[in-house]
Design a protein around this motif. Structure first.
Motif, PDB file in Angstrom:
ATOM      1  N   LYS A  91       2.229 -13.011 -17.667  1.00 31.64           N
ATOM      2  CA  LYS A  91       1.017 -12.500 -17.031  1.00 31.64           C
ATOM      3  C   LYS A  91       0.331 -13.561 -16.189  1.00 31.64           C
ATOM      4  N   SER A  92       0.301 -14.803 -16.698  1.00 30.97           N
ATOM      5  CA  SER A  92      -0.560 -15.758 -16.006  1.00 30.97           C
ATOM      6  C   SER A  92       0.168 -16.945 -15.397  1.00 30.97           C
ATOM      7  N   VAL A 139      -5.308 -27.853  21.312  1.00 32.28           N
ATOM      8  CA  VAL A 139      -5.860 -27.328  22.580  1.00 32.28           C
ATOM      9  C   VAL A 139      -7.307 -27.768  22.784  1.00 32.28           C
ATOM     10  N   GLN A 155     -12.685 -13.021  -6.436  1.00 34.21           N
ATOM     11  CA  GLN A 155     -12.429 -11.904  -7.343  1.00 34.21           C
ATOM     12  C   GLN A 155     -13.748 -11.270  -7.787  1.00 34.21           C
ATOM     13  N   GLU A 191      -6.340  -1.738   4.226  1.00 33.89           N
ATOM     14  CA  GLU A 191      -6.491  -0.435   3.567  1.00 33.89           C
ATOM     15  C   GLU A 191      -7.372  -0.524   2.322  1.00 33.89           C
ATOM     16  N   GLU A 192      -8.287  -1.506   2.316  1.00 32.78           N
ATOM     17  CA  GLU A 192      -9.188  -1.635   1.166  1.00 32.78           C
ATOM     18  C   GLU A 192     -10.074  -0.398   1.038  1.00 32.78           C
ATOM     19  N   GLN A 236      -6.778 -18.447  -9.934  1.00 33.52           N
ATOM     20  CA  GLN A 236      -6.421 -17.160  -9.367  1.00 33.52           C
ATOM     21  C   GLN A 236      -7.623 -16.440  -8.793  1.00 33.52           C
ATOM     22  N   LYS A 249       3.941   4.665   7.269  1.00 34.72           N
ATOM     23  CA  LYS A 249       2.904   4.915   6.263  1.00 34.72           C
ATOM     24  C   LYS A 249       3.283   6.163   5.467  1.00 34.72           C
ATOM     25  N   PRO A 272       1.652 -18.466  -9.964  1.00 33.92           N
ATOM     26  CA  PRO A 272       0.920 -17.824 -11.067  1.00 33.92           C
ATOM     27  C   PRO A 272       1.067 -16.303 -11.161  1.00 33.92           C
ATOM     28  N   GLY A 273       1.011 -15.596 -10.053  1.00 36.90           N
ATOM     29  CA  GLY A 273       0.973 -14.134 -10.181  1.00 36.90           C
ATOM     30  C   GLY A 273       2.333 -13.467 -10.172  1.00 36.90           C
ATOM     31  N   LYS A 328     -12.565  -7.781   2.177  1.00 38.78           N
ATOM     32  CA  LYS A 328     -11.837  -9.044   2.266  1.00 38.78           C
ATOM     33  C   LYS A 328     -11.818  -9.602   3.684  1.00 38.78           C
ATOM     34  N   ASP A 386      -2.156  -7.411   0.778  1.00 39.99           N
ATOM     35  CA  ASP A 386      -2.899  -6.561  -0.146  1.00 39.99           C
ATOM     36  C   ASP A 386      -2.020  -5.438  -0.635  1.00 39.99           C
ATOM     37  N   GLN A 387      -2.116  -5.167  -1.908  1.00 40.76           N
ATOM     38  CA  GLN A 387      -1.369  -4.076  -2.532  1.00 40.76           C
ATOM     39  C   GLN A 387       0.117  -4.165  -2.242  1.00 40.76           C
ATOM     40  N   GLU A 393      -8.171 -19.002  12.430  1.00 38.93           N
ATOM     41  CA  GLU A 393      -7.184 -19.571  11.506  1.00 38.93           C
ATOM     42  C   GLU A 393      -7.873 -20.247  10.330  1.00 38.93           C
ATOM     43  N   ARG A 427      -3.536 -20.000  21.012  1.00 36.87           N
ATOM     44  CA  ARG A 427      -4.806 -20.680  20.793  1.00 36.87           C
ATOM     45  C   ARG A 427      -5.484 -20.985  22.129  1.00 36.87           C
ATOM     46  N   PHE A 481     -10.090 -19.422  16.800  1.00 35.74           N
ATOM     47  CA  PHE A 481      -8.666 -19.137  16.591  1.00 35.74           C
ATOM     48  C   PHE A 481      -8.415 -18.255  15.379  1.00 35.74           C
ATOM     49  N   LYS A 505      -9.812 -17.367  -6.645  1.00 35.36           N
ATOM     50  CA  LYS A 505     -10.144 -17.636  -5.252  1.00 35.36           C
ATOM     51  C   LYS A 505     -11.635 -17.923  -5.069  1.00 35.36           C
ATOM     52  N   SER A 557       0.868  -1.189   0.000  1.00 36.99           N
ATOM     53  CA  SER A 557       0.000   0.000   0.000  1.00 36.99           C
ATOM     54  C   SER A 557       0.898   1.229   0.000  1.00 36.99           C
ATOM     55  N   SER A 592      -3.158  -6.742  -9.895  1.00 36.75           N
ATOM     56  CA  SER A 592      -3.634  -6.879  -8.516  1.00 36.75           C
ATOM     57  C   SER A 592      -3.980  -8.329  -8.191  1.00 36.75           C
ATOM     58  N   ILE A 593      -3.374  -9.270  -8.925  1.00 39.99           N
ATOM     59  CA  ILE A 593      -3.661 -10.677  -8.678  1.00 39.99           C
ATOM     60  C   ILE A 593      -2.685 -11.212  -7.636  1.00 39.99           C
ATOM     61  N   ASP A 594      -3.230 -11.823  -6.583  1.00 42.93           N
ATOM     62  CA  ASP A 594      -2.400 -12.568  -5.624  1.00 42.93           C
ATOM     63  C   ASP A 594      -1.238 -11.755  -5.079  1.00 42.93           C
ATOM     64  N   THR A 646       2.795   1.920   2.589  1.00 45.64           N
ATOM     65  CA  THR A 646       3.668   1.717   3.737  1.00 45.64           C
ATOM     66  C   THR A 646       4.973   1.042   3.324  1.00 45.64           C
ATOM     67  N   PRO A 667       0.345 -13.555   1.589  1.00 47.77           N
ATOM     68  CA  PRO A 667      -0.380 -12.644   0.707  1.00 47.77           C
ATOM     69  C   PRO A 667      -0.577 -11.310   1.420  1.00 47.77           C
TER      70      PRO A 667
END
Lengths: 716, 349
Positions: free
Chosen positions: A535-536, B337, B262, B196-197, B274, A191, A572-573, B222, A617-618, B288, A670, B286, B276, A169, A596-598, A171, A615
């Motif tokens: 690309k793919s 656990v 997507q 930050e979406e 890709q 940031k 892939p990405g 997301k 974002d951005q 997860e 946990r 959790f 998802k 992003s 913006s894939i993966d 940051t 993963p």
């Protein structure tokens, strides 16, 4: 009466004071500065004995006459003499003010010879500025020395971990690489750190951020601000290999402000007006030299970068112009021998990436650069090596039917390979020749390797003579889904015949039917990744070029030509890859700048084993912090290699402890969450379960009752 | 886990629901026909025909007597499940994005879109449940317009006791209203704060199956978020890597299921692996990621969990409904656990 008598009579009668001469005075008025602008004070001239003064005067007169006319005779040059010696300065009178200006422009700051630099000033300026100078000496204020701490503190990490900057992003954060575990932040991610991208200097000392106003340099353990380089709308940044200089380019020409206050803050002098390219001194933060963009690059959409290329030790730098090469010496940034190197049609050039031990140079490192020029109507294409500072051309190779050339220097400067893409006479089919300049051998022999297909990529193994090419088999089928690339591994093969030792490059391994297009050697050699970045369908293949197995041990441990594909990983990405400075880890990432894939990164071991996938974002960029060259001598390195088992055992334990700690942490986490949740639910358990049960029963009851009521209602 | 694939809709699914017993599945899609299916074998019980536009939402009452559909043709229709006859049609001012019965079946909530100069609004209609159901009151009994300091309402649900209405908004906030007076009680910024979406609109709200004391919301940011109904505090956050269209809480096991992928408009430019397009299982406590179920080749638009926790149904942008029954591994999976906790519990009893 004679005429004279008559005149005398008139004079006697006239009172001169009564006559108004103002009109004449006006007409013949003399300006205060009359003629002063023709005079120039020349400082920095040699101090010569009186006897030599006329010779010196003659030399200088001749020099200045190149651009301006000096007044003839003794009025032209006045050189004061005291105690039988000239005083090192002289006064020159030119024909007019413009010529004096021209002389100043051409000769001020220029070297007369090795020891003397001339300074030219207008006589009128001397008067103007000296009157403003205070007679009393005022001690200039020297700012207190501000320590930036130890700028290489990250190298003292006990576990020898590497740092990396991650840009996602808006940051940027700097982290310690913790292999499988979440990277540990070295500083709080910031940031809005940069408006474009972040960059480490080539040895990792500084981190740079780019802003509309210029460039900010950060360093030290906490990455505090070290310098600000004001360069409006700066776009591109590059560094000299030893971090002495930085080169920046902005599409906006430098403007020199008019007001004195702003002028005081502006780092550039009036000579920089309209320039776009700036070379900065990184230690002082001041500009060292500015350049205008060559006219053929103005308004170009894609800028070749870097525009300034450096010799391996920052001693020289060079810029390529149309039909010429400008080579500058540091730190003065004056043209080498005060002139451009004319090279008709020069397309590209490259410095040897390290000092070259030329045959016959008695072990001294020399500066060498290579360049090539294309075919023209009556000339073949040429690739040449030039020695600097002598500008002597060491070797030239003539080439025919050349479409393109790419020069690849081996990192120790021992070899230079030119990948020549040639076309057949019809121009329909392309094929590649590789021309190897063996730079350190006598007379620089050139070995030629003719390939049948087009090599789309070439890469030397670091500190080695082996290399890899990716070639593209052009069989007329244009379907992009069919893999047609081949990965070829080459090594020199030595043959002894009649006591003559010859080495020839030989293909020792080949992998065909690939889509691969990228080669990335590990910085220490031996391991290499060959990847497909499209690309793919991203794919990474990890190779070991010194694979040890039963076969090689039988041959007596010589395994220079035993290549093994260790692992293939799909990603892939993927848009980019980068080795860490130690060559133990490979980072591959999918950058938001491309798509913006993966978006995110993956961290691999050199064996291809994936350590971590995150993963983000951005996610934009993964930047390993470079390391300076090792301080260990080769003997020290040998000792380390000998005792590698002891060293590695120590690290294994660390790793195990860390891994355990991480698992334990996760389990504890946990457990805590489960307890919290049970407590939260217990809060509801008493009342709600009861209510729920009751509710359910009530529903049943109501249903029956309602139906009964309804039936009754109908009956009524 | 081999799903039953229901191919009855011609366009993307918009909502699927189980009735209280879980024997029937109600589905609506962007074509104008709603369908009712047997959950055990995937046989279609029938269709509800009559709307003239995209169907955005369907709900069934707790006794499976009526079901209601909300459509982009500016209407809400009430149907008898037994015979599939439309018994009443309410006219709405703008397209209806969501319908939901109150727990006592006496009220029907609807969310109308913010278009054509109208504010996004929650309208509550009285349902004449037991009497002459073809004679309904056309005017809503309660109107809750979008508050000036808030953004357009996208989804809404009654709380399980019927006391509150929970609404999700376009800018990621979740607010709580009194269901009888329409009075605003409180709100929480549940989405758009975990990353930050830029698009953070709330896409689904589903209540906890055990007692409704907490609920899950999904969003285009997301993420999915678990919120306590009374305190309105965020309990858990589940982070995914694609915009989420739906989220459900499973009974029996402490899991949540998220669905999304997507954006539909980007689907044609990316390949299946890709996109998802998977149902994602997270451990509720959790937070997860514990598993994914592939199958759809478009984003998942809606997920519903069988009330007895034995399976789930998902509807995708690809126009298919997939009815899944959980394998043994689903019920047998425990974290270390959890296993310890069970062992202790078994030992003490």
């Amino acid at each position: 009466m004679s005429e004279q008598e008559l005149l005398a009579e008139v004079e006697r009668d006239l009172n001169i004071d009564d006559i108004d001469f103002s009109d004449l005075e006006e007409q013949y008025a003399v300006e205060k500065n009359f003629g002063l602008e023709n005079y120039v004070v020349v400082d920095g001239a040699p101090v010569a004995p009186e006897s030599k003064a006329p010779v010196l005067e003659k030399v200088l007169r001749k020099l200045f006459s190149k651009v301006a006319q000096v007044v003839e005779g003794d009025d032209g040059i006045y050189m004061p003499v005291e105690g039988g010696k000239t005083k090192g300065y002289l006064f020159v009178q030119f024909k007019n003010g413009e010529q004096a200006e021209a002389a100043i422009k051409n000769f001020n700051g220029k070297k007369l010879d090795a020891n003397h630099k001339l300074y030219l000033n207008k006589l009128s300026d001397i008067g103007k500025y000296t009157t403003q100078v205070n007679d009393e000496f005022v001690e200039p204020e020297i700012a207190d020395f501000k320590s930036h701490g130890y700028l290489k503190s990250w190298l003292q990490d006990e576990q020898g971990r590497d740092q990396m900057a991650m840009h996602f992003s808006e940051t940027v954060g700097v982290f310690w690489n913790k292999k499988k575990n979440e990277p540990e932040a070295a500083i709080e991610p910031r940031k809005g750190f940069t408006s474009k991208y972040a960059k480490f200097s080539p040895r990792g000392t500084y981190l740079f951020s780019i802003h509309p106003q210029g460039i900010q340099c950060w360093g030290g353990e906490d990455f505090h601000s070290i310098h600000k380089f004001v360069h409006n709308q700066v776009r591109l940044v590059d560094f000299s290999p030893n971090e002495k200089y930085m080169v920046t380019l902005s599409p906006l020409p430098i403007e020199i402000p008019d007001s004195p206050e702003e002028l005081a803050r502006c780092p550039f002098g009036p000579e920089s007006k309209g320039h776009k390219l700036v070379i900065w001194d990184l230690t002082t933060g001041e500009p060292a030299r500015t350049f205008a963009l060559p006219p053929h690059l103005e308004g170009q959409k894609e800028m070749p970068w870097p525009l300034v290329k450096w010799s391996y030790d920052d001693k020289y730098c060079a810029r390529q112009g149309p039909d010429a090469l400008a080579i500058y010496e540091t730190p003065s940034f004056q043209l080498l021998d005060k002139q451009l190197v004319k090279i008709e049609g020069i397309v590209d050039f490259d410095w040897a990436p390290s000092g070259v031990h030329l045959n016959g140079s008695k072990g001294e490192s020399e500066y060498v650069l290579s360049y090539w020029t294309p075919e023209s109507s009556n000339q073949t294409a040429r690739v040449a090596l030039m020695h600097i500072p002598s500008k002597k051309v060491l070797r030239t190779v003539n080439l025919f039917q050349v479409s393109d050339c790419k020069m690849h220097w081996q990192d120790e400067g021992r070899f230079m390979c030119v990948k020549v893409d040639r076309h057949s006479k019809s121009g329909k089919t392309l094929f590649t020749n590789l021309e190897f300049f063996k730079v350190t051998e006598k007379d620089i022999p050139v070995e030629k390797l003719e390939l049948k297909d087009v090599a789309i990529n070439f890469a030397w193994e670091p500190k080695s003579e082996r290399f890899i090419t990716i070639s593209n088999l052009d069989n007329g089928n244009t379907n992009p889904a069919i893999p047609r690339n081949a990965i070829n591994f080459y090594a020199p093969e030595t043959t002894t015949k009649n006591n003559i030792v010859t080495t020839k490059y030989k293909l020792f391994a080949e992998f065909t039917d690939k889509h691969s297009n990228t080669i990335l050697w590990a910085p220490k050699g031996r391991f290499v990744v060959v990847a497909t970045i499209t690309k793919s369908n991203g794919e990474i293949e990890f190779f070991d070029c010194n694979y040890e197995d039963d076969k090689t041990t039988k041959k007596g441990g010589k395994n220079d030509t035993n290549v093994k594909l260790l692992r293939t990983e799909k990603y892939p990405g993927m848009t980019n890859m980068s080795w860490d400075p130690s060559g133990r880890f490979l980072a591959a990432w999918s950058s938001n700048w491309m798509h913006s894939i993966d978006n995110g990164y993956r961290l691999f071991e050199f064996t291809g084993n994936m350590l971590r996938e995150e993963p983000i974002d951005q996610f934009k960029e993964f930047i390993w912090r470079p390391r300076p060259a090792s301080l260990l001598s080769s003997a020290d390195k040998k000792t380390v290699r000998k005792n590698i088992k002891e060293y590695s055992a120590q690290f294994d334990e660390n790793d195990a402890m860390e891994a355990d700690a991480a698992t334990r942490e996760a389990i504890l986490n946990r457990k805590r969450k489960l307890e919290e949740w049970r407590a939260y639910r217990a809060h509801f358990a008493n009342k709600n379960t009861k209510e729920n049960n009751v509710e359910a029963e009530v529903i049943e009851e109501i249903k029956e009752v309602i139906i009964e009521e309804k039936v009754e209602a109908v009956e009524q | 886990m081999r799903p039953i694939k229901l191919m009855g809709h011609e366009r993307s699914l918009t909502q699927v629901k189980y009735n209280r017993e879980g024997d029937l599945i109600f589905s609506v899609a962007k074509d104008s026909t709603a369908s009712i299916w047997y959950s055990s074998n995937g046989e279609r019980l029938g269709t509800l025909e009559g709307h003239k536009g995209t169907l955005w939402s369907i709900d069934v009452d707790s006794e499976t007597k009526f079901c209601a559909t909300g459509s982009a043709d500016l209407s809400i229709k009430l149907w008898t499940v037994e015979n599939g006859i439309c018994v009443y049609t309410w006219a709405a001012p703008t397209p209806v994005r969501r319908v939901s019965f109150s727990p006592d079946n006496k009220k029907l909530l609807s969310v109308t879109d913010q278009v054509m100069g109208q504010l996004g609004t929650i309208l509550i209609y009285a349902v004449n449940y037991d009497g002459d159901y073809s004679n309904q009151k056309a005017e809503p009994i309660l109107t809750i317009p979008t508050r000036p300091d808030s953004s357009k309402v996208t989804v809404a649900e009654f709380s399980q006791d019927g006391k509150y209405i929970i609404a999700g908004h376009e800018k990621g906030e979740i607010s709580k209203y009194d269901a009888s007076t329409g009075e605003y009680i409180q709100s929480v910024q549940a989405h758009g704060i975990h990353n930050e979406e830029q698009t953070v609109s709330v896409t689904d709200i589903q209540l906890a199956p055990e007692d409704g004391s907490y609920f899950i919301t999904s969003s285009k940011d997301k993420c999915a978020v678990l919120i306590d109904l009374e305190s309105f505090e965020i309990l858990k956050v589940y982070k995914a890597d694609a915009p989420m269209n739906t989220a459900a809480i499973t009974p029996l096991k402490d899991y949540v299921i998220l669905g999304g992928g997507q954006e539909a408009r980007n689907v044609t430019t990316t390949s299946e692996n890709q996109g998802k397009f998977e149902a994602r299982f997270y451990h509720k406590i959790f937070e997860e990621d514990i598993g994914r179920v592939k199958g759809h080749f478009g984003p998942l638009n809606t997920i519903a969990v069988h009330p007895d926790g034995s399976g789930y149904t998902s509807g995708g942008e690809d126009g298919f409904i997939r009815v899944h029954t959980f394998d043994n591994s689903y019920t047998e999976f425990y974290y270390d656990v959890e296993r310890t906790e069970r062992a202790i519990a078994a030992g003490t009893t």
